[in-house]
Design a protein around this motif. Structure first.
Motif, mmCIF file in Angstrom:
data_model
loop_
_atom_site.group_PDB
_atom_site.id
_atom_site.type_symbol
_atom_site.label_atom_id
_atom_site.label_comp_id
_atom_site.label_asym_id
_atom_site.label_seq_id
_atom_site.Cartn_x
_atom_site.Cartn_y
_atom_site.Cartn_z
ATOM 1 N N PHE A 271 39.406 49.814 48.211
ATOM 2 C CA PHE A 271 39.385 48.543 47.499
ATOM 3 C C PHE A 271 38.303 48.519 46.428
ATOM 4 O O PHE A 271 37.223 49.093 46.617
ATOM 5 N N PRO A 283 42.539 34.879 47.565
ATOM 6 C CA PRO A 283 43.344 35.800 46.744
ATOM 7 C C PRO A 283 44.240 35.055 45.767
ATOM 8 O O PRO A 283 44.844 34.035 46.114
ATOM 9 N N SER A 285 46.666 36.848 43.948
ATOM 10 C CA SER A 285 47.924 37.586 43.802
ATOM 11 C C SER A 285 48.053 38.593 44.938
ATOM 12 O O SER A 285 47.108 38.823 45.703
ATOM 13 N N GLN A 288 45.508 41.473 46.806
ATOM 14 C CA GLN A 288 44.131 40.992 46.790
ATOM 15 C C GLN A 288 43.805 40.391 48.160
ATOM 16 O O GLN A 288 44.671 39.816 48.815
ATOM 17 N N TYR A 289 42.536 40.498 48.538
ATOM 18 C CA TYR A 289 42.076 39.949 49.809
ATOM 19 C C TYR A 289 40.740 39.264 49.592
ATOM 20 O O TYR A 289 39.895 39.763 48.846
ATOM 21 N N ALA A 299 35.815 39.506 46.740
ATOM 22 C CA ALA A 299 37.197 39.750 46.328
ATOM 23 C C ALA A 299 37.466 41.242 46.486
ATOM 24 O O ALA A 299 36.757 42.078 45.924
ATOM 25 N N THR A 301 40.308 44.138 45.966
ATOM 26 C CA THR A 301 41.563 44.452 45.272
ATOM 27 C C THR A 301 41.978 45.870 45.612
ATOM 28 O O THR A 301 41.196 46.819 45.412
ATOM 29 N N ASP A 315 51.031 42.650 52.593
ATOM 30 C CA ASP A 315 49.570 42.508 52.594
ATOM 31 C C ASP A 315 48.974 42.523 53.999
ATOM 32 O O ASP A 315 47.927 43.125 54.236
ATOM 33 N N TYR A 367 46.913 36.784 50.761
ATOM 34 C CA TYR A 367 47.838 36.098 49.859
ATOM 35 C C TYR A 367 49.147 35.880 50.614
ATOM 36 O O TYR A 367 49.601 36.766 51.331
#
Length: 404
Positions: A271, A283, A285, A288-289, A299, A301, A315, A367
């Motif tokens: 990430f 998130p 989108s 993303q977490y 964040a 990604t 996810d 998300y």
């Protein structure tokens, strides 16, 4: 072809409907439950929990018989009445999450078995068996399976027309939701609705996988009885674009022996990490977490987003494969006591509060999955990880009863 049927529903009398119906039993705190049971003699919670003071001291069979007896008392006292002929209902819920409108009908066990009604969640055998016994002993169900159908302009136009009619029920509940129910009893209209669903190739279970599995098990065990009501189970059918799909966020008790620095370093393998400080970040989108750790939001990604299947790209599955299992040692998402789940309908501050209390070490925000992901999984006979989605609307207990 999806088969739906009208049924001779049992429902509260119009003057008592706002007093009878309740949220799901599990949603009440002990204090709220006690208040309802002590001060509202018409609450359906009395039917669901007739021996609430001694619930832990009686067997399941005794409890189920008490439920059946209390339900029959409500009928004898004319709190409930039964329709004189089979009907459909159109039901609308307006709340803080939005407005949801769908059709209450019986859906086919045969369709469920033939994968016309498709599933995306696994079930636990003991829960299916338990609820099957409940249905068998009590003889009724008031918790419909939430099922989605694809967009249908003709059905939507019909719904808009029905909503202009005088409703059977119009009431507000204590959680500030507005509930409206229309009865569909004209045979030509019923036939037309059934034809609309005849033309639909597949329906998808959004919520209620255990309830539908229990209905199938009861059918298989008791079908020789000739009881045709066992051939169907009650469902709330709603257009797939009218669902509200939330994520289930995860909070974990500890870092599995990692220091904060080593854990962040391990996350950096998969990430890109951005420290958001005190920003209540969620998130924006897919891939993303959000993470809350040691007083800061992060964040995360995902770096590599190339996957070969819809399950691998989910996810919740990615978080399990990249973080929860290899780094935090969470193997069994259902039963590991080190992990808990918070529905995405609750604010991020809930996660912050629980981690700050030091009962938990880290929280992850996901998300929400899309309806297309859910359908793709079901179409490919794949199963979501446990606690992947929290889906609204939620149906009120005691509003409509399907007798078996």
């Amino acid at each position: 072809m999806a088969k739906i049927i009208p049924f001779k529903a049992v429902r509260p009398t119009r003057d008592k409907v706002s007093l009878v119906t309740s949220r799901s039993y599990d949603e009440y705190t002990p204090a709220e439950l006690a208040s309802q049971l002590d001060y509202n003699p018409f609450s359906f919670l009395h039917v669901l929990n007739p021996a609430y003071v001694n619930q832990q001291k009686i067997s399941a069979t005794t409890r189920f018989r008490a439920v059946q007896n209390k339900y029959n008392e409500f009928k004898d006292e004319n709190i409930f009445k039964q329709e004189s002929k089979p009907v459909f209902y159109l039901y609308e819920i307006q709340g803080k999450s939005g407005m949801f409108t769908g059709i209450i009908a019986g859906t086919s066990i045969e369709d469920y078995q033939n994968n016309v009604i498709r599933k995306h969640e696994d079930t636990l055998a003991y829960r299916v068996e338990y609820f099957k016994d409940y249905l068998h002993q009590t003889g009724f169900n008031t918790e419909p399976v939430l099922i989605t159908y694809p967009e249908n302009p003709e059905l939507q136009q019909w719904i808009d027309t029905v909503k202009k009619r005088r409703p059977l029920y119009l009431f507000s509940s204590l959680n500030r939701e507005k509930h409206t129910l229309w009865r569909i009893k004209d045979q030509q209209e019923i036939d037309w609705i059934q034809k609309q669903f005849d033309a639909i190739g597949s329906l998808y279970i959004a919520d209620g996988h255990h309830r539908s599995a229990s209905a199938e098990l009861l059918y298989e065990e008791d079908k020789a009885s000739g009881n045709e009501n066992l051939n169907y189970f009650m469902s709330f059918l709603i257009c797939e674009t009218n669902l509200k799909i939330y994520e289930y966020n995860r909070i974990i008790n500890d870092l599995n022996g990692h220091s904060k620095e080593n854990f962040l370093k391990a996350l950096d393998t998969d990430f890109n990490i951005e420290n958001k400080g005190q920003e209540l970040w969620k998130p924006q989108s897919k891939f993303q977490y959000g993470m809350y750790l040691d007083g800061d939001f992060y964040a995360l990604t995902l770096k590599n987003t190339n996957f070969s299947s819809v399950l691998e790209s989910l996810d919740a599955q990615i978080l399990y494969e990249k973080v929860l299992h290899p780094l935090l040692g969470i193997g069994d998402l259902r039963n590991d006591e080190r992990i808990s789940y918070i529905p995405g309908s609750k604010p991020v501050t809930e996660i912050k509060k629980m981690v700050d209390s030091e009962e938990f070490e880290v929280g992850f925000m996901l998300y929400p999955a899309s309806i297309n992901e859910i359908k793709d999984l079901a179409d490919n006979n794949l199963i979501m990880p446990p606690k992947s989605t929290y889906i609204e609307p939620k149906f009120r207990s005691g509003l409509v009863v399907y007798e078996l």
